[in-house]
Design a protein around this motif. Structure first.
Motif, PDB file in Angstrom:
ATOM      1  N   TRP A  72       0.843  -1.204   0.000  1.00 49.89           N
ATOM      2  CA  TRP A  72       0.000   0.000   0.000  1.00 49.89           C
ATOM      3  C   TRP A  72       0.874   1.249   0.000  1.00 49.89           C
ATOM      4  N   LEU A  73       1.953   1.237   0.764  1.00 48.25           N
ATOM      5  CA  LEU A  73       2.815   2.412   0.837  1.00 48.25           C
ATOM      6  C   LEU A  73       3.406   2.740  -0.523  1.00 48.25           C
ATOM      7  N   TYR A  74       3.714   1.707  -1.311  1.00 49.22           N
ATOM      8  CA  TYR A  74       4.290   1.906  -2.640  1.00 49.22           C
ATOM      9  C   TYR A  74       3.226   2.165  -3.708  1.00 49.22           C
ATOM     10  N   ARG A  75       2.119   1.426  -3.629  1.00 55.53           N
ATOM     11  CA  ARG A  75       1.088   1.510  -4.672  1.00 55.53           C
ATOM     12  C   ARG A  75       0.065   2.598  -4.409  1.00 55.53           C
ATOM     13  N   HIS A  76      -0.241   2.825  -3.125  1.00 54.54           N
ATOM     14  CA  HIS A  76      -1.307   3.770  -2.760  1.00 54.54           C
ATOM     15  C   HIS A  76      -0.813   4.749  -1.686  1.00 54.54           C
ATOM     16  N   PRO A  77       0.191   5.541  -1.983  1.00 56.58           N
ATOM     17  CA  PRO A  77       0.734   6.425  -0.948  1.00 56.58           C
ATOM     18  C   PRO A  77      -0.288   7.426  -0.410  1.00 56.58           C
ATOM     19  N   ASP A  78      -1.131   7.989  -1.286  1.00 52.51           N
ATOM     20  CA  ASP A  78      -2.112   8.969  -0.815  1.00 52.51           C
ATOM     21  C   ASP A  78      -3.138   8.318   0.113  1.00 52.51           C
ATOM     22  N   ALA A  79      -3.631   7.162  -0.288  1.00 48.55           N
ATOM     23  CA  ALA A  79      -4.591   6.449   0.557  1.00 48.55           C
ATOM     24  C   ALA A  79      -3.941   6.021   1.868  1.00 48.55           C
ATOM     25  N   SER A  80      -2.673   5.626   1.806  1.00 48.17           N
ATOM     26  CA  SER A  80      -1.955   5.253   3.031  1.00 48.17           C
ATOM     27  C   SER A  80      -1.889   6.433   3.985  1.00 48.17           C
ATOM     28  N   HIS A  81      -1.582   7.612   3.458  1.00 46.35           N
ATOM     29  CA  HIS A  81      -1.528   8.796   4.315  1.00 46.35           C
ATOM     30  C   HIS A  81      -2.904   9.142   4.889  1.00 46.35           C
ATOM     31  N   ARG A  82      -3.962   8.934   4.114  1.00 49.70           N
ATOM     32  CA  ARG A  82      -5.308   9.196   4.637  1.00 49.70           C
ATOM     33  C   ARG A  82      -5.608   8.288   5.814  1.00 49.70           C
ATOM     34  N   LEU A  83      -5.244   7.007   5.684  1.00 46.97           N
ATOM     35  CA  LEU A  83      -5.478   6.054   6.773  1.00 46.97           C
ATOM     36  C   LEU A  83      -4.610   6.387   7.978  1.00 46.97           C
ATOM     37  N   LEU A  84      -3.360   6.699   7.742  1.00 44.26           N
ATOM     38  CA  LEU A  84      -2.452   7.024   8.846  1.00 44.26           C
ATOM     39  C   LEU A  84      -2.905   8.296   9.574  1.00 44.26           C
ATOM     40  N   ARG A  85      -3.403   9.279   8.834  1.00 41.97           N
ATOM     41  CA  ARG A  85      -3.910  10.502   9.451  1.00 41.97           C
ATOM     42  C   ARG A  85      -5.142  10.214  10.299  1.00 41.97           C
ATOM     43  N   LEU A  86      -6.053   9.398   9.775  1.00 46.28           N
ATOM     44  CA  LEU A  86      -7.239   9.018  10.535  1.00 46.28           C
ATOM     45  C   LEU A  86      -6.838   8.332  11.839  1.00 46.28           C
ATOM     46  N   LEU A  87      -5.903   7.398  11.729  1.00 42.74           N
ATOM     47  CA  LEU A  87      -5.436   6.687  12.917  1.00 42.74           C
ATOM     48  C   LEU A  87      -4.774   7.649  13.906  1.00 42.74           C
ATOM     49  N   ALA A  88      -3.931   8.535  13.418  1.00 42.93           N
ATOM     50  CA  ALA A  88      -3.235   9.473  14.299  1.00 42.93           C
ATOM     51  C   ALA A  88      -4.222  10.347  15.063  1.00 42.93           C
ATOM     52  N   ASP A  89      -5.275  10.790  14.386  1.00 41.72           N
ATOM     53  CA  ASP A  89      -6.272  11.640  15.050  1.00 41.72           C
ATOM     54  C   ASP A  89      -7.012  10.877  16.146  1.00 41.72           C
ATOM     55  N   VAL A  90      -7.390   9.630  15.865  1.00 42.25           N
ATOM     56  CA  VAL A  90      -8.075   8.818  16.869  1.00 42.25           C
ATOM     57  C   VAL A  90      -7.143   8.510  18.038  1.00 42.25           C
ATOM     58  N   ILE A  91      -5.890   8.157  17.730  1.00 40.21           N
ATOM     59  CA  ILE A  91      -4.915   7.845  18.773  1.00 40.21           C
ATOM     60  C   ILE A  91      -4.691   9.052  19.677  1.00 40.21           C
ATOM     61  N   THR A  92      -4.615  10.240  19.094  1.00 36.54           N
ATOM     62  CA  THR A  92      -4.430  11.455  19.900  1.00 36.54           C
ATOM     63  C   THR A  92      -5.566  11.621  20.896  1.00 36.54           C
ATOM     64  N   ASP A  93      -6.800  11.528  20.424  1.00 35.53           N
ATOM     65  CA  ASP A  93      -7.944  11.670  21.325  1.00 35.53           C
ATOM     66  C   ASP A  93      -7.977  10.543  22.364  1.00 35.53           C
ATOM     67  N   TYR A  94      -7.601   9.363  21.940  1.00 35.93           N
ATOM     68  CA  TYR A  94      -7.570   8.196  22.836  1.00 35.93           C
ATOM     69  C   TYR A  94      -6.558   8.403  23.965  1.00 35.93           C
ATOM     70  N   LEU A  95      -5.371   8.887  23.636  1.00 36.14           N
ATOM     71  CA  LEU A  95      -4.345   9.104  24.648  1.00 36.14           C
ATOM     72  C   LEU A  95      -4.722  10.244  25.595  1.00 36.14           C
ATOM     73  N   VAL A  96      -5.295  11.302  25.046  1.00 39.88           N
ATOM     74  CA  VAL A  96      -5.752  12.401  25.904  1.00 39.88           C
ATOM     75  C   VAL A  96      -6.829  11.888  26.871  1.00 39.88           C
ATOM     76  N   GLY A  97      -7.738  11.057  26.351  1.00 34.77           N
ATOM     77  CA  GLY A  97      -8.773  10.474  27.200  1.00 34.77           C
ATOM     78  C   GLY A  97      -8.201   9.602  28.301  1.00 34.77           C
ATOM     79  N   GLN A  98      -7.096   8.926  28.016  1.00 36.70           N
ATOM     80  CA  GLN A  98      -6.468   8.101  29.043  1.00 36.70           C
ATOM     81  C   GLN A  98      -5.901   8.967  30.174  1.00 36.70           C
TER      82      GLN A  98
END
Length: 392
Positions: free
Chosen positions: A204-230
């Motif tokens: 995915w990183l090689y074939r779909h870099p833009d989609a990979s970044h979209r997924l990684l950004r989504l995950l990063a945003d959720v992880i941030t809120d999750y850690l703050v909640g902890q």
């Protein structure tokens, strides 16, 4: 291990989460305030770079199957059902503290609760480990994920477990919260489980870099809120696990892992400030990413965790003197006789020094390890570091 789900697993998982939310909403909340006074802050002081009387020690996966009481508590219960039970998570977190003089507790949970919060089904298959019955295969599959995640609704059971455990610790030691990092979670979500090559996810990183970044950004945003909640729930430190960093080369790590690791540290701290929550120390553990230690030292974390494949002196040279290091005894060293464990710990502490250092293993404890040998490791860290400090 939990039994794998059959047809309708995703629906059952969603129903379980809904039932969990209803139970939370219908039950009396433990208000995250009025926590007992902390009696042992050695781990927190070491994380912040303050002087300590001895080297603090804890173990990744210290609440685990190597303990017979853990196996008894977990017997015949689905793994993720266990993760959704604050009472059981609290009990499992406390078990190693009853046996060993550890300097920190880490909440019992799993990094894959985040993909579950995004709407994916994950089961724990016997002899196989975590399995996604319907992994991400095509870019279009990203549309199936929740684009906005209410972490309190989806992961409130973790927050409840943290609050309950913080009270139950009675101030004995600090409580660590954690999350998997975006690349590591992405790799599981695409591979459908563990992998020796991560070829599907890396493609995915090689074939779909833009989609990979979209997924990684989504995950990063959720992880941030999750850690703050902890932290809001009572966590006194946070660790980010980039467990699959070693599958990336330096360029891919720079493009697809490091930016999100940096963003999470920055955004968590910004939100903690905005919400008048404690600025807790943060640890980043990127397994096998030796090439990135210098970058990780500048990523906004107070502590950089190390696996066992790098010498302490080399790590210190890369991160500089203003970062606390954590690690890094080979977990398999605990199969040694007790006296040998003591010798290995002594050598490790001589390499790191007793200040700006938290002793740990270079990865998690394995299920077949002897609790007595884990105890020998913990006691050797305390004994040797106290001896060195006393005579320095």
């Amino acid at each position: 291990m939990a039994a794998p789900a059959g047809r309708g697993g995703a629906g059952r998982a969603e129903a379980d989460r809904g039932a969990g939310r209803r139970r939370m909403e219908g039950s009396e909340r433990l208000v995250p305030k009025g926590f007992p006074k902390l009696k042992n802050d050695t781990f927190l002081r070491a994380a912040r770079g303050e002087e300590t009387e001895y080297t603090p020690v804890w173990c990744m996966r210290q609440a685990g199957r190597y303990l017979p009481e853990f196996r008894e508590t977990r017997a015949a219960q689905d793994f993720f059902a266990t993760c959704r039970s604050p009472k059981v998570c609290c009990e499992l977190t406390l078990q190693p503290l009853r046996r060993f003089p550890l300097d920190a507790a880490i909440i019992f949970s799993d990094i894959l609760v985040v993909p579950q919060a995004l709407g994916m089904d994950v089961v724990m298959a016997p002899g196989k480990g975590p399995t996604f019955p319907e992994p991400l295969k095509e870019v279009e599959d990203l549309l199936k994920l929740r684009q906005k995640v209410d972490v309190t609704a989806e992961l409130g059971y973790v927050f409840q477990a943290i609050t309950l455990t913080r009270h139950s610790l009675e101030g004995k030691v600090p409580l660590i919260g954690f999350s998997g990092a975006p690349w590591t979670l992405m790799s599981y979500m695409i591979e459908g489980g563990g992998s020796t090559t991560m070829a599907k996810a890396k493609s995915w990183l090689y074939r779909h870099p833009d989609a990979s970044h979209r997924l990684l950004r989504l995950l990063a945003d959720v992880i941030t809120d999750y850690l703050v909640g902890q932290v809001a729930a009572g966590a006194q430190a946070l660790q980010l696990f980039e467990s699959h960093a070693g599958h990336l080369g330096p360029e891919q790590f720079q493009d697809f892992a490091l930016p999100y690791i940096r963003d999470i540290a920055r955004d968590v701290k910004s939100k903690l400030k905005a919400e008048a929550l404690p600025l807790v120390p943060m640890i980043v553990f990127a397994k096998d990413a030796h090439y990135a230690l210098g970058d990780l030292a500048c990523a906004g974390y107070e502590v950089v965790g190390l696996d066992w494949t790098i010498r302490p002196q080399e790590a210190r040279a890369q991160v500089g003197k203003d970062i606390t290091l954590q690690g890094n005894l080979d977990p398999c060293a605990l199969y040694s006789p007790k006296e040998k464990i003591g010798e290995l710990v002594k050598k490790m502490l001589e390499g790191f020094g007793t200040q700006r250092y938290i002793a740990n293993l270079g990865h998690g404890l394995y299920p077949d390890m002897s609790p007595e040998h884990v105890g020998a490791f913990v006691e050797a860290v305390h004994a040797h570091s106290r001896h060195v400090n006393k005579h320095s």
